[in-house]
Motif scaffolding. Structure first.
Motif, mmCIF file in Angstrom:
data_model
loop_
_atom_site.group_PDB
_atom_site.id
_atom_site.type_symbol
_atom_site.label_atom_id
_atom_site.label_comp_id
_atom_site.label_asym_id
_atom_site.label_seq_id
_atom_site.Cartn_x
_atom_site.Cartn_y
_atom_site.Cartn_z
ATOM 1 N N LYS A 1 0.872 -1.167 0.000
ATOM 2 C CA LYS A 1 0.000 0.000 0.000
ATOM 3 C C LYS A 1 0.916 1.226 0.000
ATOM 4 O O LYS A 1 1.924 1.251 0.698
ATOM 5 C CB LYS A 1 -0.844 -0.033 1.277
ATOM 6 C CG LYS A 1 -1.816 1.113 1.452
ATOM 7 C CD LYS A 1 -2.527 0.912 2.801
ATOM 8 C CE LYS A 1 -3.443 2.084 3.112
ATOM 9 N NZ LYS A 1 -4.671 2.083 2.355
ATOM 10 N N ILE B 1 1.117 5.452 0.492
ATOM 11 C CA ILE B 1 0.414 6.602 1.072
ATOM 12 C C ILE B 1 1.233 7.853 0.789
ATOM 13 O O ILE B 1 2.448 7.860 0.990
ATOM 14 C CB ILE B 1 0.257 6.423 2.598
ATOM 15 C CG1 ILE B 1 -0.552 5.166 2.897
ATOM 16 C CG2 ILE B 1 -0.403 7.645 3.217
ATOM 17 C CD1 ILE B 1 -0.337 4.623 4.277
ATOM 18 N N VAL C 1 -2.843 8.587 -4.781
ATOM 19 C CA VAL C 1 -2.567 7.183 -5.072
ATOM 20 C C VAL C 1 -3.800 6.586 -5.749
ATOM 21 O O VAL C 1 -4.902 6.632 -5.194
ATOM 22 C CB VAL C 1 -2.227 6.406 -3.769
ATOM 23 C CG1 VAL C 1 -1.971 4.941 -4.089
ATOM 24 C CG2 VAL C 1 -1.014 7.027 -3.094
ATOM 25 N N ASP D 1 -4.961 0.736 -4.845
ATOM 26 C CA ASP D 1 -4.793 0.239 -3.475
ATOM 27 C C ASP D 1 -5.503 -1.117 -3.374
ATOM 28 O O ASP D 1 -6.731 -1.158 -3.483
ATOM 29 C CB ASP D 1 -5.369 1.230 -2.470
ATOM 30 C CG ASP D 1 -5.207 0.752 -1.034
ATOM 31 O OD1 ASP D 1 -4.323 -0.094 -0.802
ATOM 32 O OD2 ASP D 1 -5.968 1.210 -0.168
ATOM 33 N N PRO D 2 -4.781 -2.202 -3.174
ATOM 34 C CA PRO D 2 -3.333 -2.277 -3.004
ATOM 35 C C PRO D 2 -2.601 -2.099 -4.332
ATOM 36 O O PRO D 2 -3.225 -2.087 -5.387
ATOM 37 C CB PRO D 2 -3.134 -3.697 -2.447
ATOM 38 C CG PRO D 2 -4.280 -4.477 -3.007
ATOM 39 C CD PRO D 2 -5.430 -3.514 -3.090
ATOM 40 N N ILE D 3 -1.272 -1.978 -4.241
ATOM 41 C CA ILE D 3 -0.460 -1.809 -5.440
ATOM 42 C C ILE D 3 -0.267 -3.161 -6.112
ATOM 43 O O ILE D 3 0.232 -4.095 -5.480
ATOM 44 C CB ILE D 3 0.938 -1.242 -5.080
ATOM 45 C CG1 ILE D 3 0.824 0.016 -4.219
ATOM 46 C CG2 ILE D 3 1.750 -0.993 -6.344
ATOM 47 C CD1 ILE D 3 0.157 1.178 -4.883
#
Ligand code: SF4
Ligand code: SF4
Length: 158
Positions: free
Chosen positions: A98, A100, A130, A133-135
Motif C-alpha cells: 500500500k 500513502i 494514489v 490500493d493495493p499496489i
C-alpha cells in the motif's frame, strides 16, 4: 531475503535506522549509516523495512529477494532449482503493498507520477494521489523507486 543499501551522499547520520534496526545498521564506526548485515536475515527484514520508511533522507534502498535469489542462489541452473526459485519469487510477490502520500509534505513535483503514472496522479489535486490500493505486483518496484526518488520523503510504503 533482502539486501539494503545506504547512499552515503544522502545519509545525514541521524541514527534513526540504527534505532529501528540495530542489527542491520550501525553508525559506530562512521558518520553515515553502514549496513552490517548483508543480506538481511528474514527475522530482521521488518526492522530493516521500517528503517527504510523512517529514514528522513530516503537514503536507504532495498534490493528484493527476487533479484538476490536469482543471482546468488547456488545451483540455479538446474531445472528443479529454477522452479524452486520461481516459487519463492511468487511467495515474495504475494506480499500486499500500500502506498500513502503525505499531502502536507508533497510539493506536487510530479516525480512519482513520472516514474509510475499508473499509481500516482496529480491530475485532480496539487499533491500526488494514489490511484491503486493495493499496489499490483507489476508496479511495486516502480512504487519503491518513486518513494526513494521523492525529494520530500512524502511517500510511505506499507
Ligand atoms: S535514517 Fe537515513 S539519514 Fe538517518 S542515519 Fe539512517 S540512513 Fe542515514
Ligand atoms: S515525488 Fe513526492 S513531492 Fe513529488 S509529487 Fe510525488 S509525492 Fe509529491
Amino acid at each position: 531475503m533482502i539486501r539494503v543499501h545506504v547512499d552515503p551522499d544522502l545519509c545525514i547520520g541521524c541514527g534513526i535506522c540504527e534505532g529501528d534496526a540495530p542489527d542491520v545498521f550501525s553508525l559506530a564506526t562512521s558518520t553515515v549509516a553502514e549496513v552490517i548485515m548483508d543480506p538481511v536475515e528474514p527475522e530482521f527484514e521488518a526492522d530493516a523495512r521500517m528503517a527504510t520508511e523512517d529514514c528522513p533522507e530516503s537514503a536507504i534502498s532495498i534490493e528484493n529477494g527476487e533479484e538476490l535469489e536469482t543471482t546468488t542462489a547456488p545451483g540455479a541452473d538446474s531445472t528443479d532449482d529454477a522452479e524452486e526459485l520461481i516459487n519463492d519469487n511468487d511467495l515474495e510477490r504475494k506480499i500486499e503493498m500500500k502506498a500513502i502520500v503525505d499531502k502536507d509534505l508533497c510539493i506536487g513535483c510530479g516525480i512519482c507520477e513520472g516514474i509510475v503514472p499508473e499509481v500516482f496522479s496529480l491530475q485532480n489535486e496539487p499533491y500526488a494521489e494514489v490511484l491503486l490500493d493495493p499496489i499490483p505486483e507489476e508496479f511495486q518496484d516502480a512504487v519503491r523507486e518513486a518513494a526513494e526518488e521523492c525529494s520530500e520523503a512524502a511517500i510511505t510504503i506499507e
